[in-house]
Design a protein around this motif. Structure first.
Motif, PDB file in Angstrom:
ATOM      1  N   SER A   1       1.329  -4.330   0.625  1.00 46.20           N
ATOM      2  CA  SER A   1       1.875  -4.339   1.986  1.00 46.20           C
ATOM      3  C   SER A   1       1.456  -5.562   2.800  1.00 46.20           C
ATOM      4  O   SER A   1       2.174  -5.991   3.702  1.00 46.20           O
ATOM      5  N   GLY A   2       0.284  -6.107   2.522  1.00 39.67           N
ATOM      6  CA  GLY A   2      -0.152  -7.302   3.247  1.00 39.67           C
ATOM      7  C   GLY A   2      -1.084  -7.052   4.406  1.00 39.67           C
ATOM      8  O   GLY A   2      -1.495  -8.001   5.084  1.00 39.67           O
ATOM      9  N   GLY A   3      -1.405  -5.793   4.670  1.00 41.85           N
ATOM     10  CA  GLY A   3      -2.375  -5.479   5.715  1.00 41.85           C
ATOM     11  C   GLY A   3      -1.940  -5.931   7.098  1.00 41.85           C
ATOM     12  O   GLY A   3      -0.762  -5.915   7.445  1.00 41.85           O
ATOM     13  N   ARG A   4      -2.915  -6.355   7.919  1.00 44.28           N
ATOM     14  CA  ARG A   4      -2.629  -6.719   9.299  1.00 44.28           C
ATOM     15  C   ARG A   4      -1.713  -7.939   9.417  1.00 44.28           C
ATOM     16  O   ARG A   4      -0.973  -8.089  10.393  1.00 44.28           O
ATOM     17  N   TYR A   5      -1.769  -8.819   8.433  1.00 42.52           N
ATOM     18  CA  TYR A   5      -0.915 -10.004   8.500  1.00 42.52           C
ATOM     19  C   TYR A   5       0.567  -9.642   8.451  1.00 42.52           C
ATOM     20  O   TYR A   5       1.412 -10.380   8.975  1.00 42.52           O
ATOM     21  N   ALA A   6       0.891  -8.493   7.854  1.00 42.65           N
ATOM     22  CA  ALA A   6       2.292  -8.087   7.739  1.00 42.65           C
ATOM     23  C   ALA A   6       2.955  -7.982   9.106  1.00 42.65           C
ATOM     24  O   ALA A   6       4.126  -8.354   9.278  1.00 42.65           O
ATOM     25  N   ALA A   7       2.217  -7.486  10.101  1.00 49.15           N
ATOM     26  CA  ALA A   7       2.783  -7.356  11.444  1.00 49.15           C
ATOM     27  C   ALA A   7       3.075  -8.724  12.053  1.00 49.15           C
ATOM     28  O   ALA A   7       4.107  -8.925  12.716  1.00 49.15           O
ATOM     29  N   ILE A   8       2.177  -9.683  11.839  1.00 46.60           N
ATOM     30  CA  ILE A   8       2.392 -11.032  12.366  1.00 46.60           C
ATOM     31  C   ILE A   8       3.617 -11.663  11.717  1.00 46.60           C
ATOM     32  O   ILE A   8       4.479 -12.247  12.389  1.00 46.60           O
TER      33      ILE A   8
ATOM     34  N   PHE B   1       7.526 -12.939  -3.417  1.00 45.28           N
ATOM     35  CA  PHE B   1       8.462 -12.130  -2.639  1.00 45.28           C
ATOM     36  C   PHE B   1       7.971 -11.779  -1.232  1.00 45.28           C
ATOM     37  O   PHE B   1       8.768 -11.640  -0.317  1.00 45.28           O
ATOM     38  N   ALA B   2       6.667 -11.592  -1.068  1.00 41.32           N
ATOM     39  CA  ALA B   2       6.111 -11.189   0.221  1.00 41.32           C
ATOM     40  C   ALA B   2       5.159 -12.251   0.745  1.00 41.32           C
ATOM     41  O   ALA B   2       4.618 -13.050  -0.019  1.00 41.32           O
ATOM     42  N   PHE B   3       4.964 -12.244   2.063  1.00 38.94           N
ATOM     43  CA  PHE B   3       4.062 -13.198   2.694  1.00 38.94           C
ATOM     44  C   PHE B   3       2.676 -12.591   2.838  1.00 38.94           C
ATOM     45  O   PHE B   3       2.529 -11.432   3.238  1.00 38.94           O
ATOM     46  N   TYR B   4       1.659 -13.391   2.533  1.00 39.02           N
ATOM     47  CA  TYR B   4       0.267 -12.969   2.666  1.00 39.02           C
ATOM     48  C   TYR B   4      -0.512 -14.054   3.403  1.00 39.02           C
ATOM     49  O   TYR B   4      -0.097 -15.214   3.448  1.00 39.02           O
TER      50      TYR B   4
END
Length: 352
Positions: free
Chosen positions: A255-262, A168-171
């Motif tokens: 949440s995916g950490g810093r990669y979430a913003a990218i 469901f989410a990108f990592y």
């Protein structure tokens, strides 16, 4: 002689309850509700088809029973986008991506008051799609989690592209750096943005309105086939809707950490930059608008809600309506078309 303008209600009247609701719904300050529903539904189609196929890839690999492939996922996303545009574009313009909404606001005078409602609706559509996929794949998700638990790798794998949350989410893919995934995201989003803008260019002879959804869909497939493995998100609504859902299931650790913003934000400036280049070097106001594109724009502009044309019922002129694609006469009506000034109305290309 001008081509007569025939509205659907002129030869296929709706029952009183639907006609009354439609009259209310098409008011200027109310129609936004229909547009937001169409945007949510459009993203739902896109995410439901693509993430559903991706679920088979991720979970099948965990369970040792491949249920999908990158080829299938690329086609699934393409079909989801094709269906989304085919079903919803006539109502909302078929943005299905916040970066498209923002770019249309900057370059095509899309109403600013609609931007936030559109984007919220797009994210909501992705969230709902992920929720339904989770329910439908629940048994295999639990089996995958049990398999990883038994292998002692659940904690290290869960929040990764190859873990259950990765459905469901990108990592961040294993071995990738933030710099490389940023470049990957930026370039691929520009690639898609050029195709989208070319498809909306009213003077583009090569892409007719009917072919636009197909061309855009294939651009997403090409992006997935070539660069999904190295990490791409492409759509803020898809990313945030999926990320918010997976956080609803697994908590803030998903949440995916810093990669979430990218993943969530890169596509917006990349798309704006790509559109700017298209406007500077490829848009040409001296080109002739092809007949198919002009007809498409005329159909949108002559919606009764915009007030560009009225059907008068007190005239004796008979208009024949040909329907069903084989030239069969459906019925005759007594009416006449009166064109009115279009000054001050919403720019037609902000609707597509």
């Amino acid at each position: 002689m001008a081509t007569p303008i025939v509205h659907l209600g002129d030869f296929q009247p709706r029952s009183v309850p639907f006609a009354t609701w439609e009259k209310f719904r098409n008011r200027k300050n109310v129609h936004l509700l229909s547009e937001c529903f169409a945007e949510a539904l459009g993203v739902f189609f896109y995410v439901y088809a693509g993430v559903g196929s991706g679920a088979g890839w991720v979970l099948g690999n965990i369970l040792g029973e491949p249920l999908s492939s990158i080829l299938q996922i690329g086609f699934a996303y393409a079909l989801g986008i094709l269906l989304s545009l085919s079903v919803c574009a006539g109502t909302s313009g078929g943005h299905i991506n916040p970066c498209v909404t923002i770019s249309l606001t900057i370059f095509r005078k899309f109403p600013r008051r609609k931007v936030i409602p559109y984007i919220v609706s797009q994210i909501f559509g992705a969230y709902v799609a992920c929720g339904l996929i989770y329910i439908q794949w629940k048994e295999l998700i639990v089996s995958a989690e049990n398999t990883l638990t038994a292998a002692g790798t659940l904690e290290s794998t869960l929040f990764s592209p190859t873990g259950p949350a990765g459905v469901f989410a990108f990592y961040l893919p294993a071995g990738q750096t933030f710099a490389r995934v940023f470049v990957n995201e930026w370039v691929v989003c520009m690639f898609i943005a050029w195709v989208i803008w070319a498809s909306m260019d009213p003077a583009n002879l090569m892409i007719t309105p009917a072919m636009g959804p197909v061309v855009v869909s294939l651009s997403y497939s090409a992006a997935i086939w070539g660069f999904a493995t190295t990490g791409i998100a492409l759509n803020t609504a898809r990313d945030l809707g999926g990320r918010l859902f997976v956080m609803s299931v697994y908590g803030v650790g998903a949440s995916g950490g810093r990669y979430a913003a990218i993943a969530a934000l890169t596509n917006i400036p990349a798309t704006i930059f790509a559109v700017l280049l298209y406007e500077l070097f490829l848009t040409d106001s001296d080109r002739v608008i092809p007949r198919a594109n002009f007809e498409f724009a005329s159909v949108l502009r002559n919606h009764r809600r915009f007030g560009h044309a009225h059907i008068r019922e007190d005239d004796d002129a008979t208009r024949q309506v040909v329907v069903d694609g084989v030239g069969e006469l459906h019925k005759s009506m007594s009416s006449r078309v009166r064109d009115e000034s279009s000054s001050g109305k919403e720019d037609i290309y902000a609707r597509v």
